[in-house]
Design a protein around this motif. Sequence first.
Motif, PDB file in Angstrom:
ATOM      1  N   VAL A  65       0.939  -1.007  -0.003  1.00 33.32           N
ATOM      2  CA  VAL A  65      -0.311  -0.251  -0.093  1.00 33.32           C
ATOM      3  C   VAL A  65       0.688   0.902   0.165  1.00 33.32           C
ATOM      4  N   GLY A  66       1.532   1.335   0.987  1.00 38.87           N
ATOM      5  CA  GLY A  66       3.065   2.464   1.210  1.00 38.87           C
ATOM      6  C   GLY A  66       3.442   2.511  -0.520  1.00 38.87           C
ATOM      7  N   ASN A  67       3.976   1.656  -0.953  1.00 40.37           N
ATOM      8  CA  ASN A  67       4.106   1.274  -1.850  1.00 40.37           C
ATOM      9  C   ASN A  67       3.720   1.965  -2.970  1.00 40.37           C
ATOM     10  N   PHE A  68       2.591   1.443  -3.101  1.00 39.44           N
ATOM     11  CA  PHE A  68       1.958   2.201  -4.212  1.00 39.44           C
ATOM     12  C   PHE A  68       1.244   3.534  -4.584  1.00 39.44           C
ATOM     13  N   SER A 101       5.591   0.995 -12.228  1.00 37.14           N
ATOM     14  CA  SER A 101       4.123   1.102 -13.029  1.00 37.14           C
ATOM     15  C   SER A 101       3.851  -0.203 -13.970  1.00 37.14           C
ATOM     16  N   THR A 102       4.739   0.228 -14.162  1.00 38.43           N
ATOM     17  CA  THR A 102       5.024  -1.624 -14.588  1.00 38.43           C
ATOM     18  C   THR A 102       5.340  -2.900 -14.601  1.00 38.43           C
ATOM     19  N   ASP A 110       8.411  -2.191  -5.182  1.00 41.02           N
ATOM     20  CA  ASP A 110       9.375  -1.294  -5.144  1.00 41.02           C
ATOM     21  C   ASP A 110      10.686  -1.886  -6.446  1.00 41.02           C
ATOM     22  N   VAL A 111      10.165  -2.626  -7.575  1.00 39.29           N
ATOM     23  CA  VAL A 111      12.065  -2.644  -8.100  1.00 39.29           C
ATOM     24  C   VAL A 111      12.517  -2.101  -8.715  1.00 39.29           C
ATOM     25  N   ALA A 112      12.679  -0.743  -8.599  1.00 38.93           N
ATOM     26  CA  ALA A 112      13.060   0.075  -9.387  1.00 38.93           C
ATOM     27  C   ALA A 112      14.326   0.928  -8.195  1.00 38.93           C
ATOM     28  N   SER A 113      14.097   0.711  -6.696  1.00 42.44           N
ATOM     29  CA  SER A 113      14.676   1.142  -5.916  1.00 42.44           C
ATOM     30  C   SER A 113      16.053   0.230  -6.040  1.00 42.44           C
TER      31      SER A 113
ATOM     32  N   ALA B 140      12.516  -0.270   1.849  1.00 37.95           N
ATOM     33  CA  ALA B 140      12.219  -0.495   0.966  1.00 37.95           C
ATOM     34  C   ALA B 140      11.039   0.226   0.591  1.00 37.95           C
ATOM     35  N   GLY B 141      10.917   1.088  -0.237  1.00 40.94           N
ATOM     36  CA  GLY B 141      10.207   2.048  -1.016  1.00 40.94           C
ATOM     37  C   GLY B 141       9.762   3.567  -0.364  1.00 40.94           C
TER      38      GLY B 141
END
Lengths: 230, 204
Positions: A65-68, A101-102, A110-113, B140-141
């Motif tokens: 939820v936080g990631n969204f 997003s994809t 959060d794959v980008a991190s 993370a995040g």
Amino acid sequence: MRVPLMCLALVCGCASVEGERDPRDPWEGFNRGVYRFNETFDEYVAQPVARTYVAVLHQEIRIRVGNFFSNIQDLLIGANNLLQGKFEDGVNDFARFAFNSTIGLLGIHDVASDFPGLEKHNEDFGQTLGRWGASPGPYLILPFLGSSTVRDAAGTAVDWMVQPVGEVRPIALRNTLYGLYFVDTRAQLLDASRILEEAALDKYVFQRDAYLQRRRSLIYDGRPPREKLE
Amino acid sequence: MTRIMKAALIVLAAAAALPGAAQDVAPDALVRNVTLEVVDLISKDKDIKAGSRARLVSVIETRVLPHFNFTAMTALAMGQNWAKATPEQRKQLIEQFRTLLVRTYASALAAYSEQKFDFRPLRAKSTDTDVTVNVRVLQAGAQPVTLDYSMEKTANGWKVYDVMVGGVSLVANYRTEFANTVRASGVDGLIRDLEKKNKSLEKK
């Protein structure tokens, strides 16, 4: 909204302030009134809801939820980085948004991190105004939202107007997202607020000074000119 | 790598872990060693995992406190009022402030859950006697949380005199509170307030 605000103003009119005024906080009487209102709201509404949220939902889900929401914010963060002339950072923020997003399924992962150079930034329009040379102005506590300054409140208003969740329809879904966002944000701060509670002699002063220091640090991206303490 | 070099490295690493050799440890290495040691201890300690605050405080007192200069921290937090305090008042202020910071630190550590650390390379000359060691706590995040340790070189090794969490200096943050209290009720009033605060935290 207008009626509670007027009541607030009445409450604040009676608040007295001891000792000298802090030049950064000329409206301390008013602020302390709003502060008490926020504390009461937090104690009876926001905190219990946040605790229930933490108790009911598994940590793994809360992180999603936080990631969204964090993913949506990357758009604003990127825009603010561009406005501050930090093009590389801005492009990275948009790349984060594109990846998450994809591949990250609408941002819940959060794959980008995991990519070097694509770490999360912290920007908002208040910081952009600061970069552009706007001084913070008087310290200001906003109802429900808490610590701010005149500059940062203007920044928050702009960020709020352009954030994309407002466009979500149907309205019921939009409102659900708003509610979830506030509960999730409060839940993430549960540990921090407990530590604050324990550390401070006067929570109002401690929180104010921490906020002002933090904002100054953020405007300089964590490297403010060093102020030597005497 | 030759065998001798390997042996030399092991000896060096062992020396770094000995408190007696603290004088020779570089400030960034000191922060890294102590951080990893404490995190390792608390992740293995059954009592701490079960929520024992007393055990956590004792770990901080034995492992972390020796590397802090509480006299300097208290003096900085007091600012101009430090000169007004008698030696006896100073002793009490240091003692109470120290207790409060240990408790706060314990709360922060209790919230720790397996985050990773990124120890930044030290940006300082070898002749510097006042440096800032930067550590980032990765999560993370979210944006990493920065921990900046202001450290000064003393005869007994490098000592921390301020910690900045996310750009917020702990010492600077107590300044207004301390100044307000001293203005309203004097240095003794501040000592009383700190005692009262510590007592109320003890009960928790």
